[in-house]
Design a protein around this motif. Structure first.
Motif, mmCIF file in Angstrom:
data_model
loop_
_atom_site.group_PDB
_atom_site.id
_atom_site.type_symbol
_atom_site.label_atom_id
_atom_site.label_comp_id
_atom_site.label_asym_id
_atom_site.label_seq_id
_atom_site.Cartn_x
_atom_site.Cartn_y
_atom_site.Cartn_z
ATOM 1 N N PRO A 183 9.130 -5.092 -0.265
ATOM 2 C CA PRO A 183 9.208 -6.530 -0.553
ATOM 3 C C PRO A 183 9.141 -7.347 0.738
ATOM 4 C CG PRO A 183 11.396 -5.576 -0.633
ATOM 5 C CD PRO A 183 10.451 -4.426 -0.397
ATOM 6 N N GLN A 184 8.353 -8.418 0.718
ATOM 7 C CA GLN A 184 8.237 -9.290 1.888
ATOM 8 C C GLN A 184 9.511 -10.128 2.034
ATOM 9 O OE1 GLN A 184 5.449 -8.910 -0.243
ATOM 10 N NE2 GLN A 184 4.598 -7.496 1.272
ATOM 11 N N THR A 185 9.814 -10.466 3.269
ATOM 12 C CA THR A 185 11.029 -11.242 3.538
ATOM 13 C C THR A 185 10.678 -12.532 4.261
ATOM 14 O OG1 THR A 185 11.383 -10.059 5.626
ATOM 15 C CG2 THR A 185 12.468 -9.185 3.664
ATOM 16 N N ILE A 186 11.402 -13.586 3.928
ATOM 17 C CA ILE A 186 11.184 -14.881 4.565
ATOM 18 C C ILE A 186 11.445 -14.763 6.069
ATOM 19 C CG2 ILE A 186 12.111 -17.232 4.758
ATOM 20 C CD1 ILE A 186 12.499 -17.221 1.749
ATOM 21 N N GLY A 187 10.547 -15.317 6.846
ATOM 22 C CA GLY A 187 10.673 -15.292 8.302
ATOM 23 C C GLY A 187 10.010 -14.116 8.960
ATOM 24 N N ALA A 188 9.493 -13.157 8.158
ATOM 25 C CA ALA A 188 8.841 -11.990 8.746
ATOM 26 C C ALA A 188 7.557 -12.417 9.456
ATOM 27 C CB ALA A 188 8.531 -10.963 7.667
ATOM 28 N N PRO A 189 7.218 -11.759 10.572
ATOM 29 C CA PRO A 189 6.016 -12.155 11.322
ATOM 30 C C PRO A 189 4.735 -11.700 10.638
ATOM 31 C CG PRO A 189 7.018 -10.224 12.323
ATOM 32 C CD PRO A 189 7.953 -10.665 11.230
ATOM 33 N N VAL A 190 3.655 -12.387 10.931
ATOM 34 C CA VAL A 190 2.314 -11.981 10.539
ATOM 35 C C VAL A 190 1.632 -11.480 11.805
ATOM 36 C CG1 VAL A 190 0.145 -12.714 9.491
ATOM 37 C CG2 VAL A 190 2.310 -13.726 8.730
#
Length: 760
Positions: free
Chosen positions: A46-53
């Motif tokens: 699951p993706q998390t808020i604030g994770a880098p691209v």
């Protein structure tokens, strides 16, 4: 409807990611693959808020599949980029420069999340001068993605690869045209966000008026690598008319060949691109030639103004001419600014124009020419600022005022028959003309011509070096009488197409020629020359990097495009002394992981640094220095190996197993010095060749280093480089023929033209 989409995206944050459901409710899925051969990645669910691209090796996983939602009623085909259940956003506030991309909860009208796709660039809708790019140009895995100033470098260009069976475009604004009528129709109906893709060569015998491009419209072709790109040809039209005219903000013309009616006559006086400097515009990666009047013609809002402003105004530089090949406009100009315009010409290659860059000299006209390469063959001065005297009978434009200044920085000038820079008038309002950081092949006395203040007429143009103390408005700090940089080259693959390219270092910048076939193209503005740099792929992305040593630090420029980055330091610790020179370094894949290693000989021991990041480890004991050795793959191991003359035999040290001398055959020479190693027959094993410049020059080859000498070619008086430049297996030989390159495929046969234009 917009609200329901946002609620759906937020409400499913805690659920498992389903690509099929996501695509149906949000938009088609794409993988964004950077031109530097890695893909946009945001991590597994699951993706998390604030994770880098960031970027990562392209792997086809859902962590690299972006659902592109075209925002309804946006007016310009704006998009939102959905990464799993979150959205890609800019982590920062205006002006956004250098802001990182992160994952955030989707908000349909958040300017941090609204982008534009014009065919190869992801732009922030709130500032179209900013593009998504690799931080600092670094190509290693997990390099963050940021917003940076748009220069159309390969580090900010992308392919949108559809993951859908129907292969849609990222937006509904794309229109493909393959006939003149279709182009006319596409332009007449184009609105903001329209991308017109030229799919075939188009010829217009005449045009009554140019194609008028409205705001935020892109016209593009596929000119890239050795691809020529689609050609748009114009035969005739009214005087000072042409092919394209810019009629709104943020027009882009890219990846095309724009061909005019002729390269030897003054008429018809037509223009490839006519732009008004009131509108921001970008012209990049085009081949523009054969225009009798000018290739790119800029006009402003101050026509024929002779009165200088009391104070020097700030003139925005919003028209950008980037990375084009502008040539054979022999009776016309390359990039010309007039009536108060102020364009930026950056990273272009110019050849055989009347003037490559020029301005009319009226009170508000100016330009900047930065990091361009000017080859020989100009009919007149390469870079020129006219004078304007206000005398209607004075048609030579010598003397009087000279605009608001010419900025000429970090360019490379190879021409010697004409001046490289000419100043024919005195800049207005205390402005200065600058000639800084450039390199020129000819001496200063011939390189710069000026007209002293108060002088008029063509015969008033004199060498700057003779009147330097009388010319306070011209400031010079550049290198003169440098060796022609095309005389010494390196070979590498800088565009990742599995063919070798030719690399030059001018002292003001680095340039490469894709496949030794296309024109010189700018890599980066660096002063390091061949002799202080080496070539190798240190991150395994299929593109060559540039390596150097400063003190005890090893530095790398990724793809030759990034700023210098620290690769490692203190790697010489196992040695009993420091290394002050790279003369005994060799770059190759000695470990076998498809990444470059650093090999070093000190007269006692051979050392290898794995990837250039690990301390030197002992490879073998030997007194042989690099000058006595050849390097290649002599047993099809897939690794770099070492060959020398030992005990009256040609021997090599296998990369696999024990590193010890192993026979190839009885010696054919007393040393490997002066020999050449390349796989000419493409069997995967390196051959050894020699060049005999006798009365009948010959090149002989020992196949695989094990055969007797046999003739490879005859009559070749010299050669320039060895590499794989064509589609056939085996190494080719590159040689000069006048100012262009010819190649011998596999090193044998008759030379055939390789470069499609002159290269010096």
């Amino acid at each position: 409807m917009k609200l329901s989409l946002v609620i759906l995206a937020v409400a499913t944050t805690a659920s498992l990611y389903s690509p099929s459901v996501h695509a149906q409710t949000i938009g088609p899925r794409f993988t964004f693959k950077n031109y530097m051969d890695r893909c946009l990645d945001f991590g597994p669910p699951p993706q998390t808020i604030g994770a880098p691209v960031f970027i990562y090796d392209c792997n086809g996983t859902i962590a690299q599949q972006v659902a592109v939602q075209e925002l309804p009623n946006s007016g310009a085909h704006q998009i939102q980029l959905h990464a799993g259940t979150l959205c890609i956003a800019v982590n920062g506030n205006s002006p956004f420069t250098d802001a990182a991309l992160t994952l955030q909860a989707c908000q349909s009208r958040d300017p941090h999340q609204i982008f534009v796709w014009d065919g190869d660039s992801l732009l922030l809708d709130a500032n179209l001068d900013l593009s998504v790019q690799l931080k600092d140009g670094v190509t290693k895995n997990r390099t963050p993605l940021v917003l940076g100033q748009r220069t159309t470098s390969d580090t900010e260009l992308w392919d949108a690869v559809s993951a859908e069976r129907s292969k849609p475009k990222p937006t509904s604004g794309f229109v493909s045209v393959s006939t003149p009528a279709a182009l006319q129709q596409a332009v007449s109906t184009a609105g903001p966000g329209t991308v017109i893709e030229i799919a075939a060569d188009l010829t217009f015998p005449t045009l009554a008026t140019p194609f008028s491009l409205p705001a935020r419209v892109t016209v593009r072709g596929d000119r890239r690598g050795v691809l020529l790109g689609p050609q748009l040809s114009l035969g005739a039209g009214p005087s000072r008319s042409g092919l394209f005219a810019v009629a709104g903000e943020h027009v882009r013309i890219t990846g095309l060949r724009l061909r005019g009616p002729n390269r030897t006559q003054d008429n018809p006086q037509v223009i490839a691109i006519n732009a008004n400097s009131d509108f921001a515009a970008l012209f990049d990666h085009n081949d523009v030639s054969d225009w009798p009047l000018s290739a790119i013609d800029l006009s402003g809002d101050q026509p024929n103004e002779m009165k200088c402003p009391v104070e020097m105004p700030v003139r925005p530089q919003i028209v950008h001419v980037f990375r084009n090949y502008i040539h054979d406009n022999f009776r016309g100009y390359g990039v010309v600014s007039g009536s108060g315009s102020n364009p930026l010409s950056f990273a272009n290659t110019f050849q055989k124009n009347h003037h490559a860059v020029s301005a009319d000299g009226y009170a508000f006209s100016a330009y900047s020419a930065i990091s361009n390469l000017f080859l020989s063959g100009s009919e007149d001065t390469d870079v020129d600022m006219h004078g304007e005297s206000g005398n209607g009978s004075e048609h030579d434009d010598f003397g009087g005022i000279g605009g608001l200044g010419a900025e000429v920085l970090r360019n490379s000038f190879l021409g010697t028959s004409k001046a490289n820079f000419g100043v024919r008038g005195t800049p207005c309002s205390g402005a200065v003309d600058t000639f800084f950081g450039n390199v020129t092949v000819q001496g200063i006395g011939s390189a710069i011509k000026v007209v002293p203040d108060g002088k008029l007429g063509q015969d008033s143009s004199v060498s700057w070096s003779n009147v330097e103390t009388q010319i306070p408005f011209l400031r010079v700090n550049s290198q003169f009488s440098v060796p022609n940089p095309t005389g010494t080259v390196l070979v590498g693959d800088f565009d990742g197409d599995h063919k070798d390219d030719i690399f030059i270092a001018t002292g003001a910048g680095w340039y490469y020629s894709p496949g030794a076939n296309a024109e010189w193209r700018f890599l980066s503005a660096k002063a390091e020359r061949i002799g202080s740099i080496l070539i190798g792929d240190f991150d395994g992305d299929g593109r060559s990097d540039v390596f150097t040593q400063v003190d005890n630090k090893w530095l790398v420029s990724w793809g030759g495009r990034s700023d210098w980055q620290l690769l490692s330091e203190n790697n010489t610790q196992p040695l009993d002394r420091g290394i002050n020179s790279m003369v005994d370094f060799r770059i190759g894949d000695f470990v076998g992981d498809r990444k470059a290693d650093v090999f070093y000989t000190d007269g006692k021991t051979w050392w290898v640094s794995d990837g250039g990041t690990q301390p030197f480890a002992e490879y073998a004991t030997s007194s042989y220095r690099k000058r006595d050795l050849l390097f290649g793959d002599f047993d099809r191991s897939g690794k770099t190996e070492v060959a020398g003359v030992v005990a009256n035999q040609w021997m090599f040290v296998p990369a696999n197993g024990v590193h010890q001398w192993t026979p190839l055959r009885s010696r054919l020479t007393n040393t490997m010095a002066g020999l050449f190693a390349a796989d000419f027959d493409g069997d995967g094993i390196t051959d050894i060749a020699r060049f005999n410049n006798a009365s009948t020059p010959t090149m002989s080859v020992s196949r695989n280093g094990r055969g007797d000498w046999q003739n490879l070619n005859s009559g070749l008086k010299s050669f320039f480089a060895i590499g794989q430049f064509d589609d056939n297996r085996g190494a080719d030989i590159l040689t000069w023929s006048s100012n262009f390159w010819q190649a011998l495929s596999g090193g044998s046969g008759s030379p055939k033209r390789q470069s499609r234009q002159d290269m010096r």
